[in-house]
Design an enzyme around this catalytic site. Structure first.
Site, PDB file in Angstrom:
ATOM      1  N   ILE A  21      55.380 -67.782 -10.262  1.00 23.49           N
ATOM      2  CA  ILE A  21      56.124 -68.997 -10.589  1.00 23.49           C
ATOM      3  C   ILE A  21      55.180 -69.819 -11.464  1.00 23.49           C
ATOM      4  CG2 ILE A  21      57.234 -71.085  -9.721  1.00 23.49           C
ATOM      5  CD1 ILE A  21      57.864 -69.630  -7.158  1.00 23.49           C
ATOM      6  N   PRO A  22      55.421 -69.872 -12.773  1.00 24.65           N
ATOM      7  CA  PRO A  22      54.395 -70.355 -13.707  1.00 24.65           C
ATOM      8  C   PRO A  22      54.274 -71.869 -13.800  1.00 24.65           C
ATOM      9  CG  PRO A  22      56.336 -69.698 -14.914  1.00 24.65           C
ATOM     10  CD  PRO A  22      56.613 -69.361 -13.465  1.00 24.65           C
ATOM     11  N   CYS A  23      53.820 -72.495 -12.728  1.00 26.46           N
ATOM     12  CA  CYS A  23      53.619 -73.944 -12.768  1.00 26.46           C
ATOM     13  C   CYS A  23      52.516 -74.317 -13.758  1.00 26.46           C
ATOM     14  CB  CYS A  23      53.310 -74.482 -11.378  1.00 26.46           C
ATOM     15  SG  CYS A  23      51.901 -73.731 -10.551  1.00 26.46           S
ATOM     16  N   HIS A  24      51.686 -73.333 -14.130  1.00 27.88           N
ATOM     17  CA  HIS A  24      50.629 -73.609 -15.109  1.00 27.88           C
ATOM     18  C   HIS A  24      51.199 -73.899 -16.488  1.00 27.88           C
ATOM     19  CE1 HIS A  24      51.388 -69.220 -15.090  1.00 27.88           C
ATOM     20  NE2 HIS A  24      51.256 -69.319 -16.402  1.00 27.88           N
TER      21      HIS A  24
END
Length: 279
Positions: free
Chosen positions: A240-243
């Site tokens: 889950i690419p919160c970056h």
């Protein structure tokens, strides 16, 4: 010290000394390597030269990405996949929320398998239920990593075991993304959190978004702060690419697993869609 640790030292040095415009020799020294060895290690890790990689970490580059997003409709900006690159078109990540009972009782009756693995950005702990990945975190210390998992699911039963669900998910760290199978996520979160996490999955590789854009995407335009809180509680690092969520001014902002790691991931992803043929 693995390649990521050496690269992280270099990135941290550049962040601290960017006004001095350090050359390759100075950056290599910060990573405790000779310039030649550093250039080779960096190219093996990132796929591009240090100079090219650093272009991906600049404020101007981030602002350019954000302008590109603003130039299109939000729905277009959040299209999943990059079929033109032949890389992520076969990747589908599906979220299933836990039942209200599982959410409230801390995972009671859940059997969770977990294991530790290496990634391009340091060691990770990855955990799964029979339905999918429920947890992934960067964890250099295995005891601390496991403690974080237990804190998330205090009533679950744990077994240290690598299963196929975990193995499929870990393929995302390789460069052969075309062979990825569907990845299932089995997440403990509120309906609002699940909406935010789902929106993150629609930010394409190599692109970025802002907290306010995510808020608009989930039809809560005034909930930027709540969106930030949900992003900060993301239980599945990288998948889950919160970056990929940065500040509206182009600054990368904070990251649960460290600002240097966030810089490294964003640069690595940009390099994967803009590779150099000659390094």
């Amino acid at each position: 010290m693995d390649n990521y640790d050496k690269v992280a030292l270099a990135i941290e040095y550049i962040k601290t000394h960017f006004k001095e415009q350090p050359d390759l020799r100075e950056i290599a020294a910060a990573a405790h390597l000779s310039p030649y060895h550093f250039q080779r290690v960096f190219a093996e890790w990132a796929g591009v030269s240090p100079k090219k990689f650093l272009q991906f970490l600049t404020l101007d580059y981030a602002k350019t990405l954000l302008k590109q997003q603003k130039a299109t409709l939000l729905d277009t900006a959040f299209e999943t996949g990059l079929s033109g690159t032949g890389r992520l078109h076969d990747l589908f990540i599906n979220i299933e929320g836990m039942t209200p009972g599982e959410y409230k009782n801390g995972g009671k009756a859940l059997q969770i398998n977990y294991s530790f693995a290496e990634s391009p950005f340091g060691n990770v702990i990855v955990a799964s239920t029979s339905k999918g990945i429920c947890y992934m975190a960067f964890a250099e210390d295995e005891s601390a990593g496991f403690a974080g998992l237990v804190q998330t699911f205090p009533a679950a039963t744990f077994r240290q075991m690598t299963d196929m669900i975990q193995q499929h998910a870990l393929y995302i760290f390789t460069h052969d993304w075309n062979s990825l199978s569907d990845i299932k996520l089995h997440l403990k979160g509120t309906p609002f959190q699940l909406k935010v996490w789902d929106a993150l999955l629609h930010i394409p590789l190599g692109q970025v978004s802002t907290y306010s854009d995510i808020a608009q995407q989930i039809n809560h335009p005034n909930a930027s702060r709540a969106v930030g809180t949900a992003i900060g509680s993301n239980p599945v690092a990288f998948l889950i690419p919160c970056h990929r969520v940065i500040r509206a001014n182009g600054e990368t902002g904070s990251y649960h697993w460290g600002a240097t790691r966030k810089h490294a991931i964003l640069g690595w992803e940009a390099a994967n869609i803009s590779p150099e043929k000659d390094i």
